[in-house]
Design a protein around this motif. Structure first.
Motif, PDB file in Angstrom:
ATOM      1  N   ILE A  38     -85.120  50.381  42.417  1.00  0.00           N
ATOM      2  CA  ILE A  38     -86.150  50.821  41.488  1.00  0.00           C
ATOM      3  C   ILE A  38     -87.311  50.246  42.272  1.00  0.00           C
ATOM      4  N   ASP A  39     -88.283  51.072  42.425  1.00  0.00           N
ATOM      5  CA  ASP A  39     -89.783  50.531  42.930  1.00  0.00           C
ATOM      6  C   ASP A  39     -90.445  50.101  41.723  1.00  0.00           C
ATOM      7  N   GLU A  40     -90.515  48.935  41.590  1.00  0.00           N
ATOM      8  CA  GLU A  40     -91.035  48.361  40.141  1.00  0.00           C
ATOM      9  C   GLU A  40     -92.590  48.471  40.367  1.00  0.00           C
ATOM     10  N   ALA A  41     -92.922  47.966  41.347  1.00  0.00           N
ATOM     11  CA  ALA A  41     -94.629  48.120  41.621  1.00  0.00           C
ATOM     12  C   ALA A  41     -95.066  49.455  41.358  1.00  0.00           C
ATOM     13  N   LYS A  42     -94.265  50.270  42.076  1.00  0.00           N
ATOM     14  CA  LYS A  42     -94.934  51.691  42.274  1.00  0.00           C
ATOM     15  C   LYS A  42     -95.002  52.256  40.667  1.00  0.00           C
ATOM     16  N   LEU A  43     -93.943  52.058  39.881  1.00  0.00           N
ATOM     17  CA  LEU A  43     -94.065  52.602  38.567  1.00  0.00           C
ATOM     18  C   LEU A  43     -95.036  51.943  37.688  1.00  0.00           C
ATOM     19  N   LEU A  44     -95.283  50.400  37.835  1.00  0.00           N
ATOM     20  CA  LEU A  44     -96.361  49.982  37.171  1.00  0.00           C
ATOM     21  C   LEU A  44     -97.703  50.489  37.542  1.00  0.00           C
ATOM     22  N   GLN A  45     -97.891  50.806  38.714  1.00  0.00           N
ATOM     23  CA  GLN A  45     -99.149  51.279  39.053  1.00  0.00           C
ATOM     24  C   GLN A  45     -99.713  52.609  38.523  1.00  0.00           C
ATOM     25  N   TRP A  46     -98.346  53.702  38.577  1.00  0.00           N
ATOM     26  CA  TRP A  46     -98.557  55.056  38.323  1.00  0.00           C
ATOM     27  C   TRP A  46     -98.984  54.988  36.536  1.00  0.00           C
TER      28      TRP A  46
ATOM     29  N   VAL B 236     -93.303  46.799  29.351  1.00  0.00           N
ATOM     30  CA  VAL B 236     -92.270  46.951  30.599  1.00  0.00           C
ATOM     31  C   VAL B 236     -90.870  46.541  29.884  1.00  0.00           C
ATOM     32  N   PHE B 237     -89.777  47.345  30.350  1.00  0.00           N
ATOM     33  CA  PHE B 237     -88.389  46.638  29.983  1.00  0.00           C
ATOM     34  C   PHE B 237     -87.636  46.863  31.617  1.00  0.00           C
ATOM     35  N   ILE B 238     -86.982  45.769  32.060  1.00  0.00           N
ATOM     36  CA  ILE B 238     -86.153  45.992  33.031  1.00  0.00           C
ATOM     37  C   ILE B 238     -84.899  45.463  32.868  1.00  0.00           C
ATOM     38  N   GLY B 239     -83.668  46.180  33.043  1.00  0.00           N
ATOM     39  CA  GLY B 239     -82.361  45.816  32.911  1.00  0.00           C
ATOM     40  C   GLY B 239     -81.803  45.418  34.276  1.00  0.00           C
ATOM     41  N   THR B 240     -81.538  44.109  34.261  1.00  0.00           N
ATOM     42  CA  THR B 240     -81.016  43.505  35.724  1.00  0.00           C
ATOM     43  C   THR B 240     -79.318  43.304  35.566  1.00  0.00           C
ATOM     44  N   THR B 241     -78.936  43.592  36.532  1.00  0.00           N
ATOM     45  CA  THR B 241     -77.322  42.910  36.776  1.00  0.00           C
ATOM     46  C   THR B 241     -77.147  41.532  36.708  1.00  0.00           C
ATOM     47  N   ARG B 242     -76.674  41.048  35.652  1.00  0.00           N
ATOM     48  CA  ARG B 242     -76.397  39.490  35.277  1.00  0.00           C
ATOM     49  C   ARG B 242     -75.113  39.019  36.008  1.00  0.00           C
ATOM     50  N   ASP B 243     -75.031  37.798  36.542  1.00  0.00           N
ATOM     51  CA  ASP B 243     -73.921  37.361  37.331  1.00  0.00           C
ATOM     52  C   ASP B 243     -72.676  36.737  36.753  1.00  0.00           C
ATOM     53  N   HIS B 244     -72.832  37.137  35.109  1.00  0.00           N
ATOM     54  CA  HIS B 244     -71.716  36.590  34.417  1.00  0.00           C
ATOM     55  C   HIS B 244     -71.542  37.190  33.056  1.00  0.00           C
ATOM     56  N   PHE B 245     -70.192  37.478  32.835  1.00  0.00           N
ATOM     57  CA  PHE B 245     -70.090  37.707  31.192  1.00  0.00           C
ATOM     58  C   PHE B 245     -68.774  37.290  30.564  1.00  0.00           C
ATOM     59  N   GLN B 246     -69.060  36.640  29.543  1.00  0.00           N
ATOM     60  CA  GLN B 246     -68.101  35.753  28.927  1.00  0.00           C
ATOM     61  C   GLN B 246     -67.282  35.113  29.948  1.00  0.00           C
TER      62      GLN B 246
ATOM     63  N   GLU C   3     -80.514  43.003  40.604  1.00  0.00           N
ATOM     64  CA  GLU C   3     -81.251  44.040  40.962  1.00  0.00           C
ATOM     65  C   GLU C   3     -81.349  44.687  39.774  1.00  0.00           C
ATOM     66  N   ALA C   4     -82.514  45.532  39.707  1.00  0.00           N
ATOM     67  CA  ALA C   4     -82.601  46.347  38.390  1.00  0.00           C
ATOM     68  C   ALA C   4     -82.066  47.648  38.167  1.00  0.00           C
ATOM     69  N   SER C   5     -81.288  47.979  37.404  1.00  0.00           N
ATOM     70  CA  SER C   5     -80.723  49.072  36.953  1.00  0.00           C
ATOM     71  C   SER C   5     -81.446  49.997  36.159  1.00  0.00           C
ATOM     72  N   VAL C   6     -82.095  49.695  35.311  1.00  0.00           N
ATOM     73  CA  VAL C   6     -83.163  50.678  34.590  1.00  0.00           C
ATOM     74  C   VAL C   6     -84.567  49.907  34.403  1.00  0.00           C
ATOM     75  N   MET C   7     -85.428  50.528  34.545  1.00  0.00           N
ATOM     76  CA  MET C   7     -86.739  50.234  34.048  1.00  0.00           C
ATOM     77  C   MET C   7     -87.447  51.323  33.182  1.00  0.00           C
ATOM     78  N   ILE C   8     -88.154  50.858  32.268  1.00  0.00           N
ATOM     79  CA  ILE C   8     -88.901  51.562  31.097  1.00  0.00           C
ATOM     80  C   ILE C   8     -90.288  51.120  31.126  1.00  0.00           C
ATOM     81  N   VAL C   9     -91.275  51.890  30.978  1.00  0.00           N
ATOM     82  CA  VAL C   9     -92.603  51.537  31.194  1.00  0.00           C
ATOM     83  C   VAL C   9     -93.224  52.366  30.305  1.00  0.00           C
ATOM     84  N   ALA C  10     -94.171  52.073  29.506  1.00  0.00           N
ATOM     85  CA  ALA C  10     -95.101  52.835  28.709  1.00  0.00           C
ATOM     86  C   ALA C  10     -96.311  52.277  28.669  1.00  0.00           C
TER      87      ALA C  10
END
Lengths: 178, 136
Positions: free
Chosen positions: A22-30, A41-51, A101-108
């Protein structure tokens, strides 16, 4: 059938399902313009741990054509509820998304901050309920599980949800991403 | 178990009019994703249904009969027909061009109206469906 990354549709709505990072800067600019006082902005990122387990990577799979349709519907719902929204971008990455790394980005963006902030929150909560994209957690020990972000909702006895419900269990953080 | 599709290429399983409407059978495309894809080993398949007028419940029962490996997860699967979610009791009139997708749990997607309470094992002899989970 053509396998497009983009959802087409409204010119100020960008919805995309892509294997590219995901090109985060490009989306923010647009999404920003002279008329926008607030951008959220919301960015979902892969975390290195779970339980307590180390997560090696996440793998996302999509019913792409339906996911794009649902994301477009979601953008329309955001505009219906917050009328001062200018632009919306909803981008979900599929395939392998490594830790950090980002899996999902939502910008409004909108004239005022309140609409943009609430719209983004509504969007991620609803996306996790209605957009047909699935996540598989792959652990360091080689094990892997298809995740439901909200395990409590998988139980029959749990409170009723409708597909259009915005209810989400945010407190349990039950997976290696938000 | 189910009869295979007719050699003439007409839709349906041979025990109906073949035009996909009313009392006739219909063959539809089924897409499988995530855990359903892994368990069945397929991304796409066809399904012969004895009646074009059906419900999500009946479709899931037919899938359970074709793919016993999916039975443990079908209770939390929601169906989409032509990229629209359907409730389990919604009345559907399927056409041969329709695409059904099995949607395993995404997140808090589970709605009681979209779930099967149990998966009933059905067997079809080409003429009728028999409920194998009930005695007698």
């Amino acid at each position: 059938m053509e396998d497009k990354d983009d959802g087409g549709g409204a010119p100020n709505d960008l919805v995309q399902v892509t294997e590219a990072s995901i090109d985060e800067a490009k989306l923010l600019q647009w999404v920003r313009a002279g008329c926008t006082g607030g951008t959220s902005v919301f960015i979902g990122t892969t975390r290195d741990h779970f339980q307590g387990r180390r997560v090696k990577t996440l793998f996302y799979e999509a019913y792409k054509s339906m996911a794009l349709k649902e994301m477009s519907k979601l953008a329309a719902q955001m505009r219906e509820q917050w009328q001062d929204i200018y632009r919306i971008a909803i981008v979900h990455r599929i395939g392998e998304v490594p830790v950090g790394e980002a899996s999902v980005m939502i910008v409004a963006s909108g004239a005022h901050r309140r609409g943009a902030m609430h719209a983004v929150e509504y969007c991620i909560d609803t996306l996790k309920q209605t957009v047909p994209i699935w996540k598989k957690e792959i652990y360091d020990d080689g094990d892997a599980t298809w995740k439901s972000n909200c395990p409590t909702c998988s139980q029959h006895a749990h409170a009723k949800h409708a597909h259009t419900s915005t209810h989400a269990h945010r407190d349990t953080a039950p997976s290696a991403s938000s | 178990m189910m009869t295979t599709r007719a050699d003439t290429g007409s839709s349906g399983d041979g025990d109906g009019s073949g035009d996909g409407s009313g009392e006739g059978g219909v063959q539809v495309t089924v897409l499988l994703f995530a855990e359903c894809r892994e368990r069945s080993g397929q991304t796409e398949t066809t399904l012969d249904l004895p009646h074009a007028n059906t419900t999500a419940t009946h479709i899931l029962q037919a899938i359970a009969a074709k793919f016993p490996s999916l039975e443990p997860v079908l209770g939390t699967v929601v169906l989409a027909v032509n990229e629209e979610y359907v409730e389990k009791d919604a009345k559907l009139e399927l056409k041969p061009s329709d695409t059904i997708a099995l949607i395993p749990p995404i997140s808090g997607i589970i709605s009681e109206s979209c779930l099967l309470p149990t998966v009933t094992l059905l067997w079809c002899d080409g003429m009728a469906w028999y409920d194998m989970t009930r005695a007698g």
